[in-house]
Design a protein around this motif. Structure first.
Motif, PDB file in Angstrom:
ATOM      1  N   ASN A   1       0.817  -1.208   0.000  1.00 21.20           N
ATOM      2  CA  ASN A   1       0.000   0.000   0.000  1.00 21.20           C
ATOM      3  C   ASN A   1       0.855   1.264   0.000  1.00 21.20           C
ATOM      4  OD1 ASN A   1      -2.328   1.671   0.348  1.00 21.20           O
ATOM      5  ND2 ASN A   1      -1.943   1.733   2.551  1.00 21.20           N
ATOM      6  N   LYS A   2       0.597   2.155  -0.947  1.00 25.23           N
ATOM      7  CA  LYS A   2       1.193   3.487  -1.057  1.00 25.23           C
ATOM      8  C   LYS A   2       2.697   3.477  -1.303  1.00 25.23           C
ATOM      9  CE  LYS A   2      -0.373   5.047   2.858  1.00 25.23           C
ATOM     10  NZ  LYS A   2      -0.685   5.950   3.991  1.00 25.23           N
ATOM     11  N   SER A   3       3.240   2.343  -1.709  1.00 24.64           N
ATOM     12  CA  SER A   3       4.679   2.280  -1.978  1.00 24.64           C
ATOM     13  C   SER A   3       4.971   2.817  -3.377  1.00 24.64           C
ATOM     14  CB  SER A   3       5.183   0.843  -1.854  1.00 24.64           C
ATOM     15  OG  SER A   3       4.519  -0.008  -2.777  1.00 24.64           O
ATOM     16  N   LEU A   4       6.206   3.270  -3.568  1.00 26.89           N
ATOM     17  CA  LEU A   4       6.650   3.766  -4.863  1.00 26.89           C
ATOM     18  C   LEU A   4       7.169   2.585  -5.685  1.00 26.89           C
ATOM     19  CD1 LEU A   4       7.399   6.051  -6.850  1.00 26.89           C
ATOM     20  CD2 LEU A   4       9.591   6.248  -5.624  1.00 26.89           C
ATOM     21  N   ASN A   5       6.640   2.444  -6.902  1.00 22.46           N
ATOM     22  CA  ASN A   5       7.017   1.335  -7.773  1.00 22.46           C
ATOM     23  C   ASN A   5       7.206   1.848  -9.196  1.00 22.46           C
ATOM     24  OD1 ASN A   5       6.346  -1.176  -5.911  1.00 22.46           O
ATOM     25  ND2 ASN A   5       4.658   0.271  -5.702  1.00 22.46           N
ATOM     26  N   PHE A   6       7.889   1.014 -10.009  1.00 27.76           N
ATOM     27  CA  PHE A   6       8.152   1.387 -11.395  1.00 27.76           C
ATOM     28  C   PHE A   6       7.827   0.209 -12.304  1.00 27.76           C
ATOM     29  CE2 PHE A   6      10.890   3.788  -8.658  1.00 27.76           C
ATOM     30  CZ  PHE A   6      10.840   5.081  -9.158  1.00 27.76           C
ATOM     31  N   MET A   7       7.072   0.499 -13.343  1.00 24.03           N
ATOM     32  CA  MET A   7       6.894  -0.472 -14.415  1.00 24.03           C
ATOM     33  C   MET A   7       7.974  -0.189 -15.451  1.00 24.03           C
ATOM     34  SD  MET A   7       4.538  -2.810 -14.219  1.00 24.03           S
ATOM     35  CE  MET A   7       4.390  -3.243 -15.939  1.00 24.03           C
TER      36      MET A   7
ATOM     37  N   VAL B   1      -0.131   2.408  -5.691  1.00 20.73           N
ATOM     38  CA  VAL B   1      -1.456   1.848  -5.458  1.00 20.73           C
ATOM     39  C   VAL B   1      -1.885   2.169  -4.029  1.00 20.73           C
ATOM     40  CG1 VAL B   1      -2.826  -0.252  -5.329  1.00 20.73           C
ATOM     41  CG2 VAL B   1      -1.105  -0.003  -7.108  1.00 20.73           C
ATOM     42  N   THR B   2      -3.101   2.684  -3.869  1.00 22.52           N
ATOM     43  CA  THR B   2      -3.677   2.912  -2.545  1.00 22.52           C
ATOM     44  C   THR B   2      -4.680   1.806  -2.272  1.00 22.52           C
ATOM     45  OG1 THR B   2      -3.511   5.281  -2.972  1.00 22.52           O
ATOM     46  CG2 THR B   2      -4.767   4.601  -1.038  1.00 22.52           C
ATOM     47  N   ARG B   3      -4.612   1.252  -1.059  1.00 20.91           N
ATOM     48  CA  ARG B   3      -5.434   0.085  -0.731  1.00 20.91           C
ATOM     49  C   ARG B   3      -6.357   0.367   0.452  1.00 20.91           C
ATOM     50  NH1 ARG B   3      -3.554  -4.609  -3.071  1.00 20.91           N
ATOM     51  NH2 ARG B   3      -1.463  -4.596  -3.991  1.00 20.91           N
TER      52      ARG B   3
ATOM     53  N   ALA C   1      -7.226  -2.875  -3.724  1.00 22.33           N
ATOM     54  CA  ALA C   1      -6.808  -1.607  -4.321  1.00 22.33           C
ATOM     55  C   ALA C   1      -8.021  -0.709  -4.542  1.00 22.33           C
ATOM     56  CB  ALA C   1      -6.089  -1.858  -5.633  1.00 22.33           C
ATOM     57  N   VAL C   2      -7.854   0.588  -4.282  1.00 17.33           N
ATOM     58  CA  VAL C   2      -8.944   1.540  -4.502  1.00 17.33           C
ATOM     59  C   VAL C   2      -8.529   2.711  -5.393  1.00 17.33           C
ATOM     60  CG1 VAL C   2     -10.148   0.988  -2.361  1.00 17.33           C
ATOM     61  CG2 VAL C   2      -8.393   2.763  -2.348  1.00 17.33           C
ATOM     62  N   ARG C   3      -7.205   2.875  -5.609  1.00 21.09           N
ATOM     63  CA  ARG C   3      -6.738   3.984  -6.454  1.00 21.09           C
ATOM     64  C   ARG C   3      -5.399   3.610  -7.084  1.00 21.09           C
ATOM     65  NH1 ARG C   3      -4.745   9.730  -3.924  1.00 21.09           N
ATOM     66  NH2 ARG C   3      -3.660   8.217  -2.624  1.00 21.09           N
TER      67      ARG C   3
END
Length: 690
Positions: free
Chosen positions: A159-165, A234-236, A266-268
């Motif tokens: 939740n709310k972590s910074l990630n990269f595709m 992603v916000t959960r 996930a919500v956002r």
């Protein structure tokens, strides 16, 4: 003329939309040219953090209602589907305004102050060399790229972590060429890195972690080419569910739930504005989200991460002046706080008054051989605060220490469980309140032997026993050794820790038993007085106002001619200014340097004013699903000061206050050309702070 139906849904404002209006006011402070620049950046970060919690709790709750077909329609009559759509429209607008504020206003102003967030294209050769070294030393060893293929399915993202595709080209050592990978940025890495003076070129220069990873993404995939690097977050759903009727130990049950908080539904989905549609569509499919849940942003996906940057810089000229808290006069130059309280009741108004007297009371109680017992409620305290240390010291000294710890305080559950463990180990009695009722009351009692009798010393407040937030939140408190107050508090603690019927209290009112009834009686008295040609007047200051029955009582009072001034910081479901219903009601919200957290209630009472403070807002949950306390200020000198400093300045504020309109929007007050600027908080700093 037909009587107006006070149950009409048109008379109530949707609570979710009202809460978003509060966040809009916070964002407006980020654009306020009268405020110090770094404080404006802080308000932008606060707005972002508030929206995070809004999605984690409120949006997730709406979605859950729709999924489970357990729809709860509030007094405004708006079903969850319609609310969710309006919330999405409002949030998309609000997020766009946030990034406009960042990119078009705040960043240019920061650059004028020689504070720069340096884009990759603007890095000098020397800076690039240093950042490359930083990436190699600090980032590369802790980052784990995950290629997506049948052996490496899409990972669970925190939740709310910074990630990269990452979009990749080429084959790896095993011949795989799925073309996609995910890189998670560990939370141990700062999201903004300050460049050292020797390469900065002067001033304060920062680079975002996202830029660092983007610049050297190829190093994460040796021998392959990174064609695209797209940050996302992603916000959960972060609400915890514990069925208290079917468990034996709530703390134990919560320990198990906490581990799952980071992986709720996930919500956002937030993505950078350079993210191509095929990537965002792919992510939405993985999280079962739709377009209304997608937020494309022009900048870092988490603006709340700007907060640490403010603390990195020594620029007092761009921040609020330091606050020098004062000690209430009865405590000046007095070493023995028990003697001070014996002499007179003491009122506290934080953060203008120091929180030290509360800590001092506990410390002296811990070390005083005549003190036999300490009882205290704990909602949000911090597991390593001065308050906790004093309670531990008292328990180890052999005092009877009882702590009623609310382990369900949202987002503080882990801290409160650690606190409970620490107090248990010290020998304190720890209880978790009452099943299905959060213990939200703020109260402390010290039992002391004095001669041949026992005397109770009490502290009652509107805020948490948290030494840090006591410098940031406004709260009032009362210290007293009044015999009846002490006796009432004894019975409240007895109800919380033991069994038995609720006892009739003499001076305190408590939820879920008498609080709603008392407020209803007080409002009805003002209504009767107005109907009989007497003055009817109510001033109430609180955080939220949503309880339907309380709002209807206020409408009836307004119809009778009672003048009602409401100071409501956040959610307000009451519509003021409606002809024949609420034309005698005004609602204003105060926002500024401190978070307005006091709950103060004034009733004219035919010229014999009654003044109370409480831990409770006027919400259904506070009246029926929480343990709350309402306490009186009976000393005339103190009650006059509560009115003078706790209420009146906020009604006169003409620059940091917003007035609620009948349609649910807010209009900011502005001083006229002939008026002096009046900020309630600035006024109180001058009048009360040291």
């Amino acid at each position: 003329m037909d009587p107006i139906d006070l149950h009409s849904t048109e008379l109530f404002i949707n609570r979710e939309l009202s809460l978003l209006e509060f966040n809009r006011r916070v964002l407006e402070l980020a654009l306020d040219e009268s405020l110090p620049l770094m404080e404006r950046v802080k308000f932008l970060a606060i707005c972002s953090s508030n929206l995070d919690e809004f999605f984690e709790v409120r949006v997730s709750g709406l979605k859950q209602q729709i999924i489970t077909n357990t729809q709860k329609i509030g007094a405004d009559g708006m079903p969850p589907e319609e609310t969710l759509q309006k919330v999405s429209d409002t949030c998309h607008t609000l997020v766009s305004e946030q990034y406009l504020a960042l990119n078009e206003v705040l960043l240019p102003l920061l650059e004028k102050e020689n504070i720069h967030f340096v884009r990759r294209r603007d890095w000098t050769e020397q800076q690039t060399e240093w950042i490359k070294s930083y990436f190699t030393r600090q980032v590369l060893p802790v980052v784990t790229p995950i290629g997506l293929d049948p052996s490496h399915p899409f990972p669970r993202v925190v939740n709310k972590s910074l990630n990269f595709m990452m979009s990749l080209e080429g084959k790896d050592a095993f011949g795989r060429d799925s073309g996609l990978a995910i890189v998670h940025a560990p939370r141990s890495l700062p999201r903004a890195v300050r460049l050292p003076d020797e390469v900065s070129g002067g001033g304060d220069r920062f680079v975002f972690l996202s830029s660092v990873i983007h610049a050297f993404a190829d190093d994460l995939f040796h021998g392959m080419k990174v064609n695209g690097c797209y940050q996302f977050r992603v916000t959960r759903n972060s609400d915890l569910f514990v069925d208290e009727d079917s468990i034996d130990n709530i703390a134990h049950a919560l320990r198990g739930e906490l581990a799952q908080r980071h992986y709720g539904d996930a919500v956002r989905l937030e993505v950078a504005d350079n993210c191509p549609p095929e990537i965002s569509d792919y992510l939405m499919s993985k999280y079962n989200l739709s377009r209304v849940d997608l937020y494309q942003v022009e900048g870092p996906v988490n603006l709340s991460r700007l907060m640490p940057v403010i603390d990195m810089m020594s620029r007092p000229d761009l921040k609020y002046p330091a606050l020098h808290q004062s000690m209430p006069q009865p405590l000046d130059r007095r070493d023995n706080i028990f003697k001070a309280i014996q002499k007179q009741d003491i009122w506290l108004y934080h953060p203008y008054h120091s929180f030290n007297p509360v800590v001092q009371l506990l410390r002296q109680a811990a070390r005083d051989p005549e003190v036999l017992a300490i009882k205290q409620t704990v909602y949000r305290t911090g597991s390593d605060s001065a308050i906790v240390k004093a309670l531990v010291e008292a328990a180890r000294a052999g005092k009877e220490v009882t702590a009623v710890i609310e382990v369900r305080a949202r987002f503080d559950e882990a801290d409160n469980i650690r606190l409970a463990d620490k107090l248990h180990e010290a020998g304190a009695m720890v209880v978790y309140g009452v099943s299905n009722h959060k213990t939200h009351a703020k109260m402390m009692m010290v039992v002391r032997r004095e001669g041949d009798k026992l005397r109770r010393y009490v502290h009652l407040g509107t805020g948490n026993y948290h030494t840090s937030t006591a410098k940031l939140y406004t709260d009032v408190g009362l210290m007293s050794c009044d015999e009846q107050l002490g006796e009432d508090m004894h019975y409240v603690f007895q109800t919380l820790t033991g069994m038995g019927k609720a006892t009739r209290l003499k001076k305190l009112y408590s939820a879920p038993f008498t609080l709603h009834k008392q407020f209803s009686r007080l409002i009805d008295t003002e209504t009767e007085n107005a109907l009989n040609g007497k003055t009817g007047k109510i001033i109430a200051k609180m955080n939220q106002l949503t309880d339907k029955r309380m709002i209807q009582s206020l409408y009836k009072a307004s119809q009778a001619g009672v003048k009602i001034d409401l100071i409501v910081r956040g959610i307000c479901s009451l519509r003021p200014g409606i002809e024949g219903v609420s034309e005698n009601i005004t609602v204003r919200s105060i926002a500024g340097r401190f978070l307005e957290h006091t709950r103060i209630y004034y009733f004219h009472n035919d010229g014999k004013p009654l003044v109370y403070a409480s831990s409770a807002d006027w919400m259904e949950r506070n009246f029926y699903r929480r343990i709350e306390i309402l306490f009186p200020f009976e000393n005339q000198r103190i009650s006059e000061k509560i009115i003078r400093f706790g209420l009146t300045p906020f009604l006169a504020d003409n620059c940091m206050s917003w007035v609620l309109q009948p349609d649910g929007s807010y209009v900011r007050n502005q001083p006229n050309e002939s008026e002096e600027r009046m900020s309630a908080q600035d006024y109180l700093i001058k009048k009360l702070a040291g």
